[in-house]
Design a protein around this motif. Structure first.
Motif, short mmCIF file in Angstrom:
data_model
loop_
_atom_site.label_atom_id
_atom_site.label_comp_id
_atom_site.label_asym_id
_atom_site.label_seq_id
_atom_site.Cartn_x
_atom_site.Cartn_y
_atom_site.Cartn_z
N ALA A 96 0.83 -1.21 0.00
CA ALA A 96 0.00 0.00 0.00
C ALA A 96 0.86 1.25 0.00
N GLU A 97 1.93 1.24 0.78
CA GLU A 97 2.82 2.40 0.82
C GLU A 97 3.50 2.60 -0.54
N LEU A 98 3.94 1.51 -1.17
CA LEU A 98 4.55 1.63 -2.49
C LEU A 98 3.55 2.19 -3.50
N ALA A 99 2.29 1.77 -3.39
CA ALA A 99 1.25 2.29 -4.29
C ALA A 99 1.10 3.79 -4.12
N ARG A 100 1.14 4.26 -2.88
CA ARG A 100 1.01 5.70 -2.63
C ARG A 100 2.23 6.45 -3.16
N VAL A 101 3.40 5.84 -3.02
CA VAL A 101 4.61 6.47 -3.56
C VAL A 101 4.51 6.58 -5.08
N ALA A 102 4.06 5.50 -5.74
CA ALA A 102 3.92 5.53 -7.20
C ALA A 102 2.95 6.62 -7.63
N ALA A 103 1.82 6.72 -6.94
CA ALA A 103 0.85 7.76 -7.25
C ALA A 103 1.45 9.15 -7.07
#
Length: 403
Positions: free
Chosen positions: A292-299
């Protein structure tokens, strides 16, 4: 290409799995397998022995918009290579017993892809993005649809898919133009026009989520945004956007997600493009707890890049993109394929100087405009495969961009 002692031949049909309906899903790929079982009076063994006996190699590939037959040969091998490929494309045997066996082989290929997480997650993301559109179906098809193919129906599909009006013959390396033209006329000049083939439906990015729990050490993640196609004026802006975002070790995603935060070993961005549309994608493999944190970083990195770009990173991306494209041009097989694709799309080939000029012409304002196009529809798609703790990552990516 002066100084080479080999030649690369590509015969490319500008049609592929995107032209299939649901009932024929996978037929283009099955057909590509079947033509190698026998063609023009040669058996499957005869085909490969004829090419390999002269030091060559033969292969084929099916995509959504193209099907390509490739021969690599020593200088002087163009004559045989052209004759063999013409037989594959125009005169396959289509034996019923061979078809039964090849359906089993393709079934094993489908199963193998399902067992490979880094293949399966891309298939899942494609389905999420395009749903019931042909681009949302696997090129391999499913066993139910390939099971219905019969020799006569597959032959009819061949006549449509490999119709001469859809074919480009391309060669690079130790090739003489006059010889190439004479051989193309000899082997393809008598080909009959195929049946009328409807144009495939236009690209339609619908967006959605595919999540599957699976016992794996890592979560496999793909995030997608709708993007422009190969013929769009913003095509090179898209390629540069993907390069800056996650194209290498100096990219924003690599530096932020891996180097600064240690969230992933593998993380990159890419652009998949078709004639009239495409996607900007991010792939990552990470621990489930970090998904989830990686997804937020990508966004966040996408949003930040859409807002502004530094001159130095744009210059670096331009150099990288030119480097990869020009290095490919130095390989005969890549150049032959590249030229065939350009001929199918534009009716001509593009010089290296023209490509370089188009890349260099991209300005920060072009990336900002592209960013608006990527985010303007407020739609995304993606897939998560792995431990249950990672399955909400796609929703986290969407929320990170659109709230």
């Amino acid at each position: 290409m002066p100084g080479l002692q080999t030649v690369a031949l590509s015969v490319v049909a500008g049609r592929g799995a995107r032209f299939e309906d649901a009932a024929r899903s996978g037929w283009s790929h099955l057909l590509e397998h079947m033509v190698f079982k026998g063609a023009g009076g040669r058996s499957a063994r005869d085909i490969v022995e004829a090419i390999e006996g002269q030091g060559g190699q033969i292969n084929a590939a099916t995509g959504y918009e193209r099907t390509s037959f490739q021969v690599r040969a020593l200088e002087g091998g163009l004559d045989l290579g052209m004759a063999v490929v013409a037989d594959l494309v125009l005169r396959p045997t289509m034996d019923a017993a061979d078809l039964v066996r090849e359906k089993q082989v393709v079934g094993q290929e489908i199963a193998e892809a399902a067992d490979a997480p880094d293949d399966l997650v891309f298939e899942m993301a494609q389905q999420a993005a395009f749903a019931d559109h042909p681009l949302g179906r696997s090129i391999l098809g499913v066993e139910a649809s390939i099971g219905t193919a019969q020799p006569d129906t597959l032959e009819a599909w061949r006549a449509a898919l490999y119709a001469p009006e859809a074919l480009v013959v391309s060669a690079a390396g130790a090739v003489d133009e006059d010889e190439l033209l004479a051989l193309a006329e000899r082997d393809f000049g008598g080909a009959l026009a195929g049946p009328a083939t409807p144009a495939p439906p236009p690209v339609s990015f619908q967006g959605g989520v595919r999540a599957q729990a699976k016992t794996l050490e890592q979560a496999n993640l793909v995030f997608l945004l709708p993007a422009v196609g190969l013929t769009d004026p913003d095509y090179f802006a898209l390629r540069l956007f993907a390069e800056i975002l996650g194209g290498g070790m100096a990219s924003r995603l690599f530096q932020e997600a891996r180097e600064r935060r240690g969230l992933a070993y593998a993380v990159d961005a890419y652009a998949d493009t078709y004639a009239d549309g495409g996607v900007l994608g991010v792939f990552a493999g990470c621990a489930a707890k970090d998904a989830a944190e990686l997804a937020r970083v990508a966004a966040g990195e996408i949003e930040g890049l859409a807002a502004s770009v530094e001159g130095a990173e744009l210059a670096r991306a331009k150099a990288q993109l030119k480097g990869s494209m020009f290095m490919a041009r130095e390989q005969p097989a890549s150049r032959a394929e590249q030229a065939a694709g350009q001929a199918l799309l534009f009716g001509r080939t593009l010089s290296a100087a023209e490509v370089a000029e188009r890349i260099e012409a991209v300005e920060p304002a072009d990336l900002a405009r592209l960013g608006e196009r990527l985010l303007g529809g407020k739609v995304s798609a993606g897939a998560a495969l792995g431990p249950r703790a990672a399955l909400k990552a796609v929703e986290a990516f969407h929320r990170g961009l659109f709230g």
